[in-house]
Design an enzyme around this catalytic site. Structure first.
Site, PDB file in Angstrom:
ATOM      1  N   ASP A  68       0.803  -1.218   0.000  1.00  0.00           N
ATOM      2  CA  ASP A  68       0.000   0.000   0.000  1.00  0.00           C
ATOM      3  C   ASP A  68       0.835   1.266   0.000  1.00  0.00           C
ATOM      4  O   ASP A  68       0.403   2.298   0.507  1.00  0.00           O
ATOM      5  CB  ASP A  68      -0.927  -0.008   1.218  1.00  0.00           C
ATOM      6  CG  ASP A  68      -0.150  -0.058   2.533  1.00  0.00           C
ATOM      7  OD1 ASP A  68      -0.546   0.641   3.482  1.00  0.00           O
ATOM      8  OD2 ASP A  68       0.840  -0.809   2.605  1.00  0.00           O
TER       9      ASP A  68
ATOM     10  N   LYS B 171      -6.408  -0.456   6.717  1.00  0.00           N
ATOM     11  CA  LYS B 171      -5.240  -0.271   7.557  1.00  0.00           C
ATOM     12  C   LYS B 171      -5.021   1.215   7.809  1.00  0.00           C
ATOM     13  O   LYS B 171      -5.273   2.055   6.941  1.00  0.00           O
ATOM     14  CB  LYS B 171      -4.029  -0.910   6.868  1.00  0.00           C
ATOM     15  CG  LYS B 171      -2.682  -0.538   7.484  1.00  0.00           C
ATOM     16  CD  LYS B 171      -1.791   0.006   6.421  1.00  0.00           C
ATOM     17  CE  LYS B 171      -0.599   0.757   6.961  1.00  0.00           C
ATOM     18  NZ  LYS B 171       0.449   0.840   5.930  1.00  0.00           N
TER      19      LYS B 171
ATOM     20  N   GLU C 199      -2.715  -0.411  13.767  1.00  0.00           N
ATOM     21  CA  GLU C 199      -1.245  -0.380  13.689  1.00  0.00           C
ATOM     22  C   GLU C 199      -0.641   0.747  14.514  1.00  0.00           C
ATOM     23  O   GLU C 199      -0.499   1.885  14.045  1.00  0.00           O
ATOM     24  CB  GLU C 199      -0.799  -0.234  12.223  1.00  0.00           C
ATOM     25  CG  GLU C 199       0.728  -0.215  12.064  1.00  0.00           C
ATOM     26  CD  GLU C 199       1.195  -0.108  10.614  1.00  0.00           C
ATOM     27  OE1 GLU C 199       0.353  -0.135   9.702  1.00  0.00           O
ATOM     28  OE2 GLU C 199       2.422   0.014  10.404  1.00  0.00           O
TER      29      GLU C 199
ATOM     30  N   GLU D 130       2.647   1.824  15.524  1.00  0.00           N
ATOM     31  CA  GLU D 130       4.069   1.509  15.354  1.00  0.00           C
ATOM     32  C   GLU D 130       4.939   2.346  16.276  1.00  0.00           C
ATOM     33  O   GLU D 130       4.910   3.575  16.232  1.00  0.00           O
ATOM     34  CB  GLU D 130       4.527   1.746  13.906  1.00  0.00           C
ATOM     35  CG  GLU D 130       6.037   1.553  13.740  1.00  0.00           C
ATOM     36  CD  GLU D 130       6.542   1.546  12.311  1.00  0.00           C
ATOM     37  OE1 GLU D 130       5.737   1.769  11.393  1.00  0.00           O
ATOM     38  OE2 GLU D 130       7.763   1.312  12.125  1.00  0.00           O
TER      39      GLU D 130
ATOM     40  N   LYS E  72      -1.420  -4.831  14.211  1.00  0.00           N
ATOM     41  CA  LYS E  72      -0.156  -4.791  13.464  1.00  0.00           C
ATOM     42  C   LYS E  72       0.855  -4.010  14.301  1.00  0.00           C
ATOM     43  O   LYS E  72       1.013  -2.792  14.140  1.00  0.00           O
ATOM     44  CB  LYS E  72      -0.353  -4.127  12.087  1.00  0.00           C
ATOM     45  CG  LYS E  72       0.930  -4.076  11.253  1.00  0.00           C
ATOM     46  CD  LYS E  72       0.633  -3.779   9.767  1.00  0.00           C
ATOM     47  CE  LYS E  72       1.942  -3.474   9.020  1.00  0.00           C
ATOM     48  NZ  LYS E  72       1.768  -3.366   7.562  1.00  0.00           N
TER      49      LYS E  72
ATOM     50  N   SER F  83       2.856  -8.814   8.277  1.00  0.00           N
ATOM     51  CA  SER F  83       2.260  -7.868   7.334  1.00  0.00           C
ATOM     52  C   SER F  83       3.442  -7.017   6.888  1.00  0.00           C
ATOM     53  O   SER F  83       3.711  -5.948   7.429  1.00  0.00           O
ATOM     54  CB  SER F  83       1.183  -7.005   7.991  1.00  0.00           C
ATOM     55  OG  SER F  83       0.748  -6.017   7.072  1.00  0.00           O
TER      56      SER F  83
ATOM     57  N   TYR G  29       6.891   7.762   5.547  1.00  0.00           N
ATOM     58  CA  TYR G  29       6.170   7.022   4.512  1.00  0.00           C
ATOM     59  C   TYR G  29       5.613   7.987   3.484  1.00  0.00           C
ATOM     60  O   TYR G  29       5.060   9.014   3.865  1.00  0.00           O
ATOM     61  CB  TYR G  29       5.016   6.231   5.133  1.00  0.00           C
ATOM     62  CG  TYR G  29       5.500   4.961   5.757  1.00  0.00           C
ATOM     63  CD1 TYR G  29       6.244   5.001   6.927  1.00  0.00           C
ATOM     64  CD2 TYR G  29       5.244   3.734   5.166  1.00  0.00           C
ATOM     65  CE1 TYR G  29       6.704   3.837   7.487  1.00  0.00           C
ATOM     66  CE2 TYR G  29       5.699   2.558   5.738  1.00  0.00           C
ATOM     67  CZ  TYR G  29       6.435   2.617   6.898  1.00  0.00           C
ATOM     68  OH  TYR G  29       6.893   1.472   7.473  1.00  0.00           O
TER      69      TYR G  29
END
Lengths: 357, 388
Positions: A30, A142, A183, A185, A225, A295, A357
């Protein structure tokens, strides 16, 4: 029963359970247009739609690779793309028993008054967008929240903001038929030791599950995740067994058994590192009531992209590389990875300081 | 593999240690130690919790305060004297072979420092029976100002030194009971206070060597249905775990004492053991992290047999945590009545206790069949507005 049980409850539970099938995992494909541009740039390929389409077609048509995957996360553009033969990518996936998923967040922005901590955007019209994605064939979503470790980070504000954001995103997804992958992180950037990462991860996950519960999220219809618990990027490495112990302990302390699956992100780990760690996690002899799988984005695609180098004649070899990583990680989810057939590309660290990202 | 090294203890790191972390000079595997939520007693707490949560066993709750014990004695025509309380508790803990079915006994403070009628220390007798001594450390419920006529649980003042003293005396686990009332709301304030108090108590107990039993009892009082109980229970447990996390409580070293998810006592619709099991297990799966070793249900006014049937229904499949009992009335009722205060009835009373203990042991293993239960044992023990 209680919590939020909308019209999609049964389907959400079924989908989440399927994605958490032992032996399978998720390909995170993605990357936003900007991010995929970086990947393409690294192999001197122009960031135009046809090249983005070519890469994804390479991945999704790799012979046999899909049998090791239960889901693929797509960027919005890719959800509506087709193969060169004219077949929608979504159909390719579904025909191979792979569930299409969709990234629904709109990136991170800094929280004013913090030391560059971030929160994630994307709530505007999220419900309507989820409905559209459901119509297009997506069945899970997500949303990536990011926290960092520093002398005074993560702050209480950042933790609360991101936890609330994840919870709100999750319930909106469930209202509209998509299983939310949650998620949170915790970045590896820093020189902290593994104990610090463990403490922070546990604190963050406790806040996340509190928020999910307060928002009436149906846990049986979600996936988690998380990051693995590791030393900071500037600290000495430890063995996969040590990572496994701290990671599983942190999850045992925070994730209720109602959650069917935990699918790890790879962060900046190399392909081989990520697989070895996942394998050690699954070998650990302690009660783990959720499946523990992958993932992975970079950790599944790195050597594949390098082998492809944008050239049509390299596609079969690139697809072989992709199949090899899928197979390896599938074995790792069963604690059966024998390891060791990693080439240089697979062992290359994918860590980028301050990665955006 | 590495399971033997899991959860070694170390000392809680000070903040300065984190800030000035000296990286180790080699990349050899470090001894795995959890400075996350681990005090000086970490290993022992884990071991104690695991021992109490052992297969086929559960807890005998015999920590009735003097006032409450007085009610029990009055029900069989006995005066509430120390001698009578001593005689009764002696009867309970000297039941031969009780340790086969009972892994821990919760005591009231008086009992912790008492001797049996034979002159042996109560704690020593328990230990010789392979039963861990536990101690009630809360100081009871009082009205919660600003709430909807609800209660909160006192006992944090001086708790650390009391726990340390109890540890010296031989206690190895503690218990703190707070309550939540559905007919009164419950208000967000009451739920928050219940959860926060439990979290503070749990952290202090662990700091002083005692495994905390965490007990937020959702009272049976009310005419609400099972769905409402389920809703409230999910909220309460979410709060409890969140505040325990904030207080750095080590979950591998705690035990939970929840109420089962049932309809209110005055609800017209009753629930079968299978329904109680279904709702209760769903609650556990949604709220209890696997690190918690044992969930020891309270009986809260259910009859002896009802409590056993419900526990049995919950154990028809394996769980990540030990699912067992911590019963007071549901273990003692028939025993107490059989004794009636007469020395000649002691053996029969102990037999009655052992029957219930064994039944619940079988229920913990999912093997209870309910054969041969007396009418007495099926009698409900719900008392409206029950106060301990």
């Amino acid at each position: 029963m209680s919590a939020f049980v909308g019209k999609y409850a049964d389907e959400l539970i079924k989908t989440a359970k399927y994605i958490a099938t032992p032996g399978k995992g998720i390909l995170a494909a993605d990357e936003s247009t900007g991010t995929i541009g970086k990947r393409l740039a690294s192999i001197n390929v122009e960031n135009i739609e046809s090249n983005r389409q070519a890469l994804r077609e390479l991945l999704f048509t790799s012979p046999n690779a899909l049998s090791y995957l239960s889901g693929v996360i797509l960027f919005e553009e890719t959800l509506y793309q087709k193969t060169t033969g004219g077949k929608p990518f979504v159909d390719v996936l579904i025909e191979n028993s792979v569930i299409p998923g969709i990234k629904v967040d709109k990136g991170t922005v800094e929280i004013a008054g913090t030391n560059s901590e971030t929160t994630t955007q994307g709530f505007d019209s999220l419900g309507a967008r989820c409905q559209q994605y459901y119509k297009a064939g997506a069945r899970f979503a997500k949303w990536r929240a990011v926290l960092k470790i520093g002398p005074t980070e993560p702050s209480e504000l950042a933790i609360q903001q991101n936890a609330q954001g994840l919870a709100r995103y999750a319930i909106i997804c469930q209202e509209n038929g998509l299983v939310p992958i949650v998620e949170p992180e915790v970045l590896t950037d820093g020189n902290h030791d593994i104990k610090k990462c463990a403490a922070v991860t546990e604190k963050v996950l406790a806040a996340v599950y509190k928020a999910l519960n307060d928002h009436h999220v149906l846990l049986e219809g979600t996936l988690l995740k998380p990051n693995m618990v590791t030393p900071g990027s500037d600290s000495p490495k430890v063995t996969p067994e040590v990572i496994a112990e701290y990671t599983v302990a942190a999850l045992r302390r925070t994730v209720p058994p109602a959650v069917p699956g935990i699918v790890f992100l790879s962060g900046g780990q190399s392909e081989e590192e990520a697989t070895l760690n996942l394998n050690a996690i699954n070998k650990l002899e302690v009660v783990k009531p959720w499946t523990l799988s992958f993932s992975f984005g970079r950790a599944l695609q790195q050597s594949t992209i390098k082998k492809w180098a944008g050239k049509k004649e390299n596609v079969p070899a690139a697809q072989q590389a992709f199949l090899a990583r899928c197979k390896a990680n599938s074995a790792a989810t069963l604690g059966k990875y024998a390891g060791g057939n990693a080439d240089a590309a697979a062992s290359e660290s994918l860590y980028v300081k301050g990665y955006k990202y | 593999m590495a399971s033997a090294t899991l959860l070694k203890s170390s000392f809680l790191p000070k903040k300065s240690e984190w800030l000035n972390a000296r990286p180790s000079s080699t990349s050899q595997p470090m001894a795995v130690s959890f400075t996350v939520r681990a005090g000086a007693y970490a290993d022992e707490l884990v071991k104690t919790a695991k021992t109490v949560a052992s297969p086929g066993r559960g807890i005998l709750a015999m920590d009735e305060s003097n006032a409450t014990c007085g009610k029990r004695l009055a029900s069989i025509g006995l005066e509430n004297t120390e001698a009578n309380r001593q005689a009764y508790r002696t009867l309970l803990i000297t039941a031969p072979g009780l340790g086969q079915y009972v892994s821990g006994a919760i005591l009231f403070e008086e009992t912790l420092y008492q001797s049996t009628t034979d002159g042996k220390k109560m704690v020593d007798v328990l230990v010789s029976q392979n039963i861990m001594p536990g101690i009630k450390v809360d100081k009871g419920l009082v009205p919660l100002a600003g709430s909807n006529d609800e209660s909160w649980c006192q006992g944090l003042d001086g708790l650390a030194s009391r726990c340390a003293a109890y540890y010296q005396q031989g206690a190895r686990f503690a218990k703190w009971r707070t309550v939540v009332s559905i007919p009164n709301g419950p208000s967000a304030l009451a739920v928050k206070e219940a959860a926060w108090g439990l979290a503070r108590y749990a952290a202090i107990a662990q700091d002083n060597g005692l495994v905390p039993i965490v007990e937020p009892e959702i009272l049976l009082d009310g005419d609400h249905g099972i769905e409402r109980t389920f809703e409230v229970a999910q909220k309460v447990w979410a709060e409890v775990f969140f505040y325990m996390a904030e207080n750095n409580v080590m979950y591998e070293g705690i035990l939970l004492k929840p109420s089962m998810v049932t309809p209110g006592a005055e609800c017209k619709e009753r629930a079968t053991p299978e329904q109680v099991a279904e709702y209760t297990l769903k609650l556990l799966h949604r709220r209890i992290p696997p690190a918690v070793p044992g969930i020891m249900f309270l009986s809260g006014g259910q009859s002896e047999v009802e409590a056993t049937l419900n526990l049995n229904a919950m154990n028809q499949s394996p769980h990540p945590w030990h699912v067992s009992f911590s019963f007071a009335r549901a273990l003692q009722n028939t025993c107490l009545k059989t004794w009636g205060g007469r020395p000649e009835n002691v053996k029969a009373a102990q037999d009655a206790l052992l029957i219930r203990a064994k039944a619940n042991s079988l229920a913990q293993l999912g093997k209870y069949t309910g054969e041969g239960e007396s009418a007495e044992a099926k009698e409900g023990m719900y008392v409206k507005n029950y106060s301990y």
